[in-house]
Write an enzyme that holds these catalytic residues in place. Structure first.
Site, PDB file in Angstrom:
ATOM      1  N   ARG A   1      -3.391  -9.881   5.183  1.00  9.92           N
ATOM      2  CA  ARG A   1      -3.781  -9.849   4.008  1.00  9.92           C
ATOM      3  C   ARG A   1      -2.528  -9.328   3.127  1.00  9.92           C
ATOM      4  NH1 ARG A   1      -6.043  -6.400  -0.079  1.00  9.92           N
ATOM      5  NH2 ARG A   1      -7.352  -7.597  -1.347  1.00  9.92           N
TER       6      ARG A   1
ATOM      7  N   LYS B   1       0.937  -1.181  -0.020  1.00 15.27           N
ATOM      8  CA  LYS B   1      -0.014   0.020   0.030  1.00 15.27           C
ATOM      9  C   LYS B   1       0.816   1.145  -0.132  1.00 15.27           C
ATOM     10  CE  LYS B   1      -4.515  -2.007   1.666  1.00 15.27           C
ATOM     11  NZ  LYS B   1      -5.355  -2.019   2.744  1.00 15.27           N
TER      12      LYS B   1
HETATM   13  C1  8Y4 Z   1      -0.889  -1.666  -4.023  1.00 15.04           C
HETATM   14  C2  8Y4 Z   1      -1.883  -2.952  -4.019  1.00 15.04           C
HETATM   15  C3  8Y4 Z   1      -1.323  -0.628  -3.270  1.00 15.04           C
HETATM   16  C4  8Y4 Z   1      -2.925  -3.015  -3.090  1.00 15.04           C
HETATM   17  C5  8Y4 Z   1      -2.785  -0.471  -2.768  1.00 15.04           C
HETATM   18  C6  8Y4 Z   1      -3.328  -1.767  -2.669  1.00 15.04           C
HETATM   19  C7  8Y4 Z   1      -7.791  -4.405   2.006  1.00 15.04           C
HETATM   20  C8  8Y4 Z   1      -8.680  -5.263   1.727  1.00 15.04           C
HETATM   21  C9  8Y4 Z   1      -8.136  -4.082   0.112  1.00 15.04           C
HETATM   22  C10 8Y4 Z   1      -7.588  -4.409   3.615  1.00 15.04           C
HETATM   23  C11 8Y4 Z   1      -9.315  -6.040   3.873  1.00 15.04           C
HETATM   24  C12 8Y4 Z   1      -5.311  -2.780  -1.622  1.00 15.04           C
HETATM   25  C13 8Y4 Z   1      -9.937  -5.701  -0.610  1.00 15.04           C
HETATM   26  C14 8Y4 Z   1      -6.509  -2.387  -1.531  1.00 15.04           C
HETATM   27  N1  8Y4 Z   1      -7.395  -3.687   1.242  1.00 15.04           N
HETATM   28  N2  8Y4 Z   1      -9.667  -6.054   2.499  1.00 15.04           N
HETATM   29  N3  8Y4 Z   1      -8.984  -4.967   0.246  1.00 15.04           N
HETATM   30  N4  8Y4 Z   1      -8.497  -5.330   4.202  1.00 15.04           N
HETATM   31  N5  8Y4 Z   1     -10.071  -6.827   4.533  1.00 15.04           N
HETATM   32  N6  8Y4 Z   1      -4.613  -1.860  -2.247  1.00 15.04           N
HETATM   33  O1  8Y4 Z   1      -6.813  -3.620   4.013  1.00 15.04           O
HETATM   34  O2  8Y4 Z   1      -4.916  -3.927  -1.517  1.00 15.04           O
HETATM   35  S1  8Y4 Z   1      -7.867  -3.590  -1.511  1.00 15.04           S
END
Ligand code: 8Y4
Length: 306
Positions: free
Chosen positions: A284, A250
């Site tokens: 996650r 993130k």
């Molecule tokens: C790079 C890769 C930058 C991915 C940002 C991201 C969470 C989630 C997401 C979380 C739960 C993400 C669906 C966002 N984040 N579910 N989901 N908790 N429970 N962004 O933190 O991965 S999506």
């Protein structure tokens, strides 16, 4: 006590996993998560691997949009040690295109079905009640909702199943949430929101044992907010609900390391360990093998007492 969701006098030692003398109302530690026909033992930290089936997902850039490749990727994550595979068919990235229920179902159901029939514990990342119902009918054991079942009919949809549910905190809406996130006391507000949502779940007929909570790192939060939530994760763990945390790749990791998303592995693993050290039970992650290896080493050190 009841309102805050925190049992006083049960502060966890700072760097000891598995030890917190935290209790739920029933007086038992939250060391399990009831997920459909499976109960996930949380005595050891667990890893949820991420599989996106979206052409516009934040990082994978559509790499796993192809169904066969998504299935191969999910199997690889399992082999790497993921305990749960989280399948998402709609990106929550700011500016991502909304997806119809039919399209979301078409993307995820074949994967849910294939993985569940291979015995994989499948989580479905969705905000839509219809998708929740169909995915669980196809074998998903967990509903992972970044809106914490606030969509009308979402509570009833999950209540009608035996699935586990992850309730995540998000301030605002995906499109605008990062514009100017403001809190008085971020840790308190996130905790109170999650306890309120968990209470709504229980009132709707979802057993307490089926609920996990998640501070929603990056969802309507500045870097400072995210760091406060991670540092004080013990306040969330003290609610008695298992805590799930997603920090993998993130932007906060990018802000702290100066790295672009593909190069955030080390930063993500460090954050995952820090979260588990403060009481997170499920992390996650995109990079499952590295995360599992790090947790194994960390846990071996924590549990060695010679
Ligand atoms: C790079 C890769 C930058 C991915 C940002 C991201 C969470 C989630 C997401 C979380 C739960 C993400 C669906 C966002 N984040 N579910 N989901 N908790 N429970 N962004 O933190 O991965 S999506």
């Amino acid at each position: 006590m009841r309102d805050s969701g925190i049992e006083r006098g049960a502060a966890a030692p700072r760097f000891r996993y598995g030890a917190p003398a935290v209790t739920v109302a029933a007086g038992r530690p939250a060391a399990r998560w009831a997920c459909g026909g499976t109960t996930l033992d949380l005595a050891v930290p667990r890893v949820m691997g991420v599989v996106n089936v979206t052409p516009d997902s934040f990082f994978d850039g559509g790499r796993f949009f192809d169904r066969g490749r998504a299935l191969d990727h999910a199997r690889a994550l399992r082999a790497d040690g993921a305990d749960v595979i989280d399948i998402g068919g709609e990106s929550t990235r700011p500016g991502a295109h909304p997806v119809s229920t039919a399209e979301e179902l078409a993307r995820i159901l074949p994967l849910v079905d294939a993985l569940a029939s291979e015995g994989v514990l499948v989580s479905v990342d969705t905000m839509k009640p219809e998708v929740m119902r169909e995915a669980v009918a196809a074998g998903a054991a967990i509903v992972n909702d970044v809106r914490a079942l606030r969509e009308s009919r979402a509570l009833a949809a999950v209540a009608a199943t035996g699935a586990g549910v992850c309730l995540m905190h998000m301030q605002g809406e995906p499109r605008t949430m990062q514009a100017d996130p403001v809190y008085g006391d971020v840790v308190r507000e996130v905790r109170e929101f999650l306890v309120e949502r968990a209470t709504a779940c229980v009132a709707a007929g979802i057993a307490r044992e089926r609920i996990a909570i998640d501070p929603g790192i990056g969802f309507g939060k500045t870097v400072a907010h995210n760091l406060a939530l991670l540092r004080q994760l013990g306040d969330l763990a003290a609610t008695g609900y298992p805590v799930l945390v997603g920090v993998s790749r993130k932007s906060t990791i990018g802000a702290l390391t100066g790295q672009a998303a593909p190069d955030r592995l080390a930063g993500s693993v460090a954050a995952a360990l820090a979260a588990v050290a403060r009481g997170a039970r499920i992390v996650r992650a995109h990079d499952v093998r590295a995360t599992v290896d790090a947790l194994r080493v960390w846990l071996a050190i924590e549990e060695s007492d010679a």
